[in-house]
Scaffold this active site. Structure first.
Site, PDB file in Angstrom:
ATOM      1  N   HIS A 199       0.980  -1.124   0.006  1.00 23.54           N
ATOM      2  CA  HIS A 199       0.091   0.079   0.079  1.00 23.54           C
ATOM      3  C   HIS A 199       0.930   1.103   0.064  1.00 23.54           C
ATOM      4  O   HIS A 199       1.617   1.534   1.182  1.00 23.54           O
ATOM      5  CB  HIS A 199      -0.933  -0.080   1.068  1.00 23.54           C
ATOM      6  CG  HIS A 199      -1.961  -0.918   1.086  1.00 23.54           C
ATOM      7  ND1 HIS A 199      -3.092  -1.044   2.030  1.00 23.54           N
ATOM      8  CD2 HIS A 199      -2.341  -1.797   0.123  1.00 23.54           C
ATOM      9  CE1 HIS A 199      -4.043  -1.944   1.607  1.00 23.54           C
ATOM     10  NE2 HIS A 199      -3.445  -2.498   0.633  1.00 23.54           N
ATOM     11  N   TYR A 219      -8.778   5.124   8.266  1.00 23.92           N
ATOM     12  CA  TYR A 219      -8.939   5.365   9.684  1.00 23.92           C
ATOM     13  C   TYR A 219      -9.884   6.344   9.792  1.00 23.92           C
ATOM     14  O   TYR A 219      -9.664   7.498   9.343  1.00 23.92           O
ATOM     15  CB  TYR A 219      -7.589   5.569  10.222  1.00 23.92           C
ATOM     16  CG  TYR A 219      -6.303   4.745  10.307  1.00 23.92           C
ATOM     17  CD1 TYR A 219      -5.808   4.476   9.178  1.00 23.92           C
ATOM     18  CD2 TYR A 219      -6.293   4.206  11.598  1.00 23.92           C
ATOM     19  CE1 TYR A 219      -4.732   3.547   9.095  1.00 23.92           C
ATOM     20  CE2 TYR A 219      -5.184   3.364  11.526  1.00 23.92           C
ATOM     21  CZ  TYR A 219      -4.214   2.994  10.542  1.00 23.92           C
ATOM     22  OH  TYR A 219      -3.677   1.970  10.677  1.00 23.92           O
ATOM     23  N   PRO A 258      -3.157   0.137  19.288  1.00 26.18           N
ATOM     24  CA  PRO A 258      -2.942  -0.418  17.695  1.00 26.18           C
ATOM     25  C   PRO A 258      -3.085   0.506  16.474  1.00 26.18           C
ATOM     26  O   PRO A 258      -2.779   0.413  15.640  1.00 26.18           O
ATOM     27  CB  PRO A 258      -3.993  -1.603  17.537  1.00 26.18           C
ATOM     28  CG  PRO A 258      -4.944  -1.178  18.682  1.00 26.18           C
ATOM     29  CD  PRO A 258      -4.462  -0.637  19.520  1.00 26.18           C
ATOM     30  N   LYS A 313       1.879  -0.427  15.063  1.00 25.01           N
ATOM     31  CA  LYS A 313       3.315  -0.317  15.564  1.00 25.01           C
ATOM     32  C   LYS A 313       3.722  -1.495  16.470  1.00 25.01           C
ATOM     33  O   LYS A 313       4.916  -1.800  16.451  1.00 25.01           O
ATOM     34  CB  LYS A 313       3.539   0.769  16.472  1.00 25.01           C
ATOM     35  CG  LYS A 313       3.602   2.281  15.536  1.00 25.01           C
ATOM     36  CD  LYS A 313       4.889   2.158  14.452  1.00 25.01           C
ATOM     37  CE  LYS A 313       4.571   3.443  13.434  1.00 25.01           C
ATOM     38  NZ  LYS A 313       4.662   2.931  12.150  1.00 25.01           N
ATOM     39  N   TYR A 317       4.175   6.766  10.108  1.00 23.76           N
ATOM     40  CA  TYR A 317       3.476   5.487   9.682  1.00 23.76           C
ATOM     41  C   TYR A 317       4.327   4.460   9.074  1.00 23.76           C
ATOM     42  O   TYR A 317       4.080   3.291   9.442  1.00 23.76           O
ATOM     43  CB  TYR A 317       2.129   6.130   8.928  1.00 23.76           C
ATOM     44  CG  TYR A 317       1.116   4.828   8.930  1.00 23.76           C
ATOM     45  CD1 TYR A 317       0.322   4.621   9.765  1.00 23.76           C
ATOM     46  CD2 TYR A 317       1.019   3.984   7.687  1.00 23.76           C
ATOM     47  CE1 TYR A 317      -0.584   3.547   9.690  1.00 23.76           C
ATOM     48  CE2 TYR A 317       0.135   3.005   7.552  1.00 23.76           C
ATOM     49  CZ  TYR A 317      -0.549   2.715   8.562  1.00 23.76           C
ATOM     50  OH  TYR A 317      -1.772   1.741   8.434  1.00 23.76           O
TER      51      TYR A 317
HETATM   52  P1  RFL Z   1       2.775 -11.929  21.631  1.00 22.47           P
HETATM   53  O1  RFL Z   1       2.275 -12.066  20.196  1.00 22.47           O
HETATM   54  O2  RFL Z   1       1.870 -11.744  22.708  1.00 22.47           O
HETATM   55  O3  RFL Z   1       3.583 -13.458  22.121  1.00 22.47           O
HETATM   56  C1  RFL Z   1       4.162 -13.866  23.513  1.00 22.47           C
HETATM   57  C2  RFL Z   1       4.094 -15.398  23.540  1.00 22.47           C
HETATM   58  O4  RFL Z   1       4.632 -15.758  24.609  1.00 22.47           O
HETATM   59  C3  RFL Z   1       3.899 -16.646  25.203  1.00 22.47           C
HETATM   60  N1  RFL Z   1       3.999 -16.717  26.582  1.00 22.47           N
HETATM   61  C4  RFL Z   1       4.519 -17.659  27.326  1.00 22.47           C
HETATM   62  N2  RFL Z   1       5.303 -18.812  26.928  1.00 22.47           N
HETATM   63  C5  RFL Z   1       5.987 -19.436  27.860  1.00 22.47           C
HETATM   64  N3  RFL Z   1       5.833 -19.078  29.245  1.00 22.47           N
HETATM   65  C6  RFL Z   1       5.180 -18.265  29.815  1.00 22.47           C
HETATM   66  N4  RFL Z   1       5.050 -17.939  30.946  1.00 22.47           N
HETATM   67  C7  RFL Z   1       4.441 -17.363  28.730  1.00 22.47           C
HETATM   68  N5  RFL Z   1       3.682 -16.323  28.704  1.00 22.47           N
HETATM   69  C8  RFL Z   1       3.387 -15.860  27.534  1.00 22.47           C
HETATM   70  C9  RFL Z   1       2.442 -16.549  24.619  1.00 22.47           C
HETATM   71  O5  RFL Z   1       1.478 -17.596  24.716  1.00 22.47           O
HETATM   72  C10 RFL Z   1       2.587 -15.740  23.112  1.00 22.47           C
HETATM   73  O6  RFL Z   1       2.705 -16.885  22.189  1.00 22.47           O
HETATM   74  O7  RFL Z   1       3.979 -11.076  21.805  1.00 22.47           O
HETATM   75  P2  RFL Z   1       5.184 -10.610  20.651  1.00 22.47           P
HETATM   76  O8  RFL Z   1       6.012 -11.914  19.959  1.00 22.47           O
HETATM   77  O9  RFL Z   1       6.086  -9.477  21.560  1.00 22.47           O
HETATM   78  O10 RFL Z   1       4.542  -9.808  19.417  1.00 22.47           O
HETATM   79  C11 RFL Z   1       3.748  -8.596  19.601  1.00 22.47           C
HETATM   80  C12 RFL Z   1       2.511  -8.514  18.609  1.00 22.47           C
HETATM   81  O11 RFL Z   1       1.793  -9.752  18.896  1.00 22.47           O
HETATM   82  C13 RFL Z   1       1.889  -7.284  19.022  1.00 22.47           C
HETATM   83  O12 RFL Z   1       2.457  -6.113  19.390  1.00 22.47           O
HETATM   84  C14 RFL Z   1       0.873  -6.933  17.869  1.00 22.47           C
HETATM   85  O13 RFL Z   1       0.017  -7.917  17.460  1.00 22.47           O
HETATM   86  C15 RFL Z   1       0.385  -5.691  18.016  1.00 22.47           C
HETATM   87  N6  RFL Z   1      -0.640  -5.205  17.074  1.00 22.47           N
HETATM   88  C16 RFL Z   1      -0.255  -4.665  15.781  1.00 22.47           C
HETATM   89  N7  RFL Z   1       0.957  -4.386  15.455  1.00 22.47           N
HETATM   90  C17 RFL Z   1       1.256  -3.977  14.451  1.00 22.47           C
HETATM   91  O14 RFL Z   1       2.631  -3.727  14.201  1.00 22.47           O
HETATM   92  N8  RFL Z   1       0.583  -3.462  13.421  1.00 22.47           N
HETATM   93  C18 RFL Z   1      -0.794  -3.842  13.607  1.00 22.47           C
HETATM   94  O15 RFL Z   1      -1.320  -3.672  12.424  1.00 22.47           O
HETATM   95  C19 RFL Z   1      -1.346  -4.191  15.040  1.00 22.47           C
HETATM   96  N9  RFL Z   1      -2.534  -4.343  14.994  1.00 22.47           N
HETATM   97  C20 RFL Z   1      -2.162  -5.346  17.218  1.00 22.47           C
HETATM   98  C21 RFL Z   1      -3.170  -4.945  16.176  1.00 22.47           C
HETATM   99  C22 RFL Z   1      -2.682  -5.945  18.644  1.00 22.47           C
HETATM  100  C23 RFL Z   1      -4.132  -6.009  18.633  1.00 22.47           C
HETATM  101  N10 RFL Z   1      -4.456  -6.655  19.853  1.00 22.47           N
HETATM  102  C24 RFL Z   1      -5.378  -7.674  19.759  1.00 22.47           C
HETATM  103  C25 RFL Z   1      -3.875  -6.341  21.001  1.00 22.47           C
HETATM  104  C26 RFL Z   1      -4.320  -5.047  16.294  1.00 22.47           C
HETATM  105  C27 RFL Z   1      -4.834  -5.751  17.558  1.00 22.47           C
HETATM  106  C28 RFL Z   1      -6.261  -5.679  17.637  1.00 22.47           C
HETATM  107  C1  PHB Z   2      -5.296  -4.781  11.081  1.00 18.57           C
HETATM  108  O1  PHB Z   2      -5.428  -4.960   9.912  1.00 18.57           O
HETATM  109  O2  PHB Z   2      -5.441  -5.657  11.725  1.00 18.57           O
HETATM  110  C2  PHB Z   2      -4.803  -3.480  11.719  1.00 18.57           C
HETATM  111  C3  PHB Z   2      -4.103  -2.564  10.512  1.00 18.57           C
HETATM  112  C4  PHB Z   2      -3.944  -1.144  11.112  1.00 18.57           C
HETATM  113  C5  PHB Z   2      -4.084  -0.883  12.239  1.00 18.57           C
HETATM  114  C6  PHB Z   2      -4.429  -1.993  13.292  1.00 18.57           C
HETATM  115  C7  PHB Z   2      -4.758  -3.218  13.069  1.00 18.57           C
HETATM  116  O3  PHB Z   2      -3.506   0.270  13.008  1.00 18.57           O
END
Ligand code: RFL
Ligand code: PHB
Length: 389
Positions: free
Chosen positions: A72, A200, A292, A296, A384
């Site tokens: 994009h 957005y 989110p 980032k 961004y």
């Molecule tokens: P994770 O993905 O939470 O993985 C951590 C892992 O550790 C395990 N764990 C354990 N394992 C062993 N012993 C223990 N005691 C443990 N405790 C926990 C867990 O089961 C898990 O498998 O962390 P990590 O790897 O640092 O990754 C981070 C990302 O997942 C997170 O920052 C992103 O998903 C945030 N996020 C977004 N980030 C972006 O860069 N771009 C996006 O568009 C974006 N959209 C989002 C998001 C997060 C969202 N939510 C649900 C919070 C959209 C949403 C809705």
């Molecule tokens: C997504 O596609 O899940 C998404 C995209 C952009 C954001 C957050 C989540 O800022």
């Protein structure tokens, strides 16, 4: 059992670190409390910075990404019945890549399996030991038996609720935190997106985001109350609310349909400093959370991991601890830039339940400035697409 780096958590941070270390000939064992299916079932991020794609390339796991991801060159904002396209490529020289976190994780899991390096899933009672000694260790229970993994270093990649950060004495950490008075309700659905780039949207009814995963799958969000439960949101209620917020033209041409997943996430900013305690190094959500709105979180996890990989590599190749000693400072500089941008995007695009008339006017002025100033648009674009590593 003995290894060089014990990695706690097989989310994107832990798996990516494992893959980079494997390619550099550094041994690591990954311990994960859940099953692989559970990890893949969490629908989260969708937008990757170019810097993140470059790190995935370095790890040798971006082949499928390059054939399937959507590139994009812009992103849209909607407010007051108007739409504004921010041409990212023109203003910041880089595009963003739309490729779900689930797919990144799947590619990393496949690469790990192919490498033969060990990942132990479904571990329980993970505990960190002797973290400030030269030979730390991790104990855990797997298939009913208690085991100990001795190592040189521990990488805490176990997310916000993990055990790693909680193993650091409270007096050794400074915590910075902000909870926002709303959440995001997200829906994944098998319908073709009626939008070419992400939208957005600020609206009187609250924020909405139109995103996608492919030419046949959308990811859509609406701002919701912290008290809301998923069960209160039928598919019909969700689509109706989303259409009222996203703008009449998009609402008129979009199709709604079969919802595959629906979940609510609270929004918060959180940073724990420093990201190191003795031989324990935190990376990703274990050390920081961003709302989110700036897309980032996953990108920060990737940049932390890149810095940490470079630090371990320099230690094992040259015997130098300098990069390890600088890891926290180096990572935190980038973290705070993303924390600030994510906070700003969240403030700009959401309706706060306690917003007084003064804040309402400031909010309106900020949007008007952004819609009319190319300097403001450039600043958004630069952040961004991701600040340089
Ligand atoms: P994770 O993905 O939470 O993985 C951590 C892992 O550790 C395990 N764990 C354990 N394992 C062993 N012993 C223990 N005691 C443990 N405790 C926990 C867990 O089961 C898990 O498998 O962390 P990590 O790897 O640092 O990754 C981070 C990302 O997942 C997170 O920052 C992103 O998903 C945030 N996020 C977004 N980030 C972006 O860069 N771009 C996006 O568009 C974006 N959209 C989002 C998001 C997060 C969202 N939510 C649900 C919070 C959209 C949403 C809705
Ligand atoms: C997504 O596609 O899940 C998404 C995209 C952009 C954001 C957050 C989540 O800022």
């Amino acid at each position: 059992m003995r290894t060089q780096v014990a990695i706690i958590g097989a989310g994107p941070a832990g798996l990516l670190l494992g893959q980079l270390l494997h390619k550099a000939g550094i041994e690591a064992v990954i311990l994960e409390q859940r099953t692989p299916e559970y990890v893949l079932g969490r629908i989260r991020a969708g937008v990757l910075e170019q810097g993140t794609v470059d790190i995935l390339d370095l790890a040798g796991v971006a082949e499928r990404l390059h054939s399937q991801a959507l590139i994009h060159g812009g992103v849209e904002l909607a407010a007051n019945g108007q739409r504004l396209r921010i041409p990212l490529t023109d203003l910041a020289g880089k595009a963003v890549t739309v490729y779900g976190q689930t797919e990144v994780t799947r590619d990393l899991m496949d690469a790990r399996a192919a490498s033969g390096a060990p990942t132990i899933y479904e571990v329980e009672s993970v505990e960190l030991h002797d973290v400030t000694a030269a030979r730390p260790g991790v104990t855990f229970v797997h298939e009913g038996s208690k085991q100990r993994l001795d190592c040189d270093f521990i990488a805490g990649c176990d997310g916000y609720h993990g055990v790693s950060r909680r193993s650091i004495p409270a007096e050794a950490l400074s915590v910075f935190e902000r909870s926002y008075p709303f959440g995001w309700l997200g829906v994944l659905a098998d319908v073709p997106p009626a939008w070419d780039e992400l939208i957005y949207a600020d609206s009187e009814r609250g924020f909405a985001l139109a995103s996608m995963r492919s030419a046949t799958r959308v990811r859509c969000y609406v701002q919701c109350s912290l008290d809301d439960k998923v069960e209160q949101w039928s598919d019909e209620r969700f689509w109706n609310e989303f259409q009222q917020r996203i703008g009449a033209d998009v609402a008129a041409r979009m199709v709604t349909g079969n919802v595959l997943e629906k979940s609510i996430a609270p929004l918060r900013s959180f940073v724990a400093e420093p990201m190191r305690y003795g031989q324990l190094f935190l990376a990703g959500d274990a050390a920081h959370i961003v709302p989110p709105t700036g897309a980032k979180g996953l990108n920060l996890a990737a940049s932390d991991v890149f810095y940490l990989y470079e630090s371990f590599n320099s230690y094992y190749k040259n015997g130098s601890r300098a990069a390890l000693d600088q890891y926290s400072q180096r990572a935190l500089r980038r973290v705070w830039q993303s924390v600030r941008f994510s906070w700003w995007m969240t403030s700009l695009l959401h309706r706060f339940p306690d917003e007084d008339p003064f804040c309402g006017r400031i909010h309106g002025s900020e949007l008007e400035y952004l819609f009319n100033s190319s300097a403001a648009q450039r600043a958004l674009a630069e952040n961004y697409v991701g600040l340089p590593l």
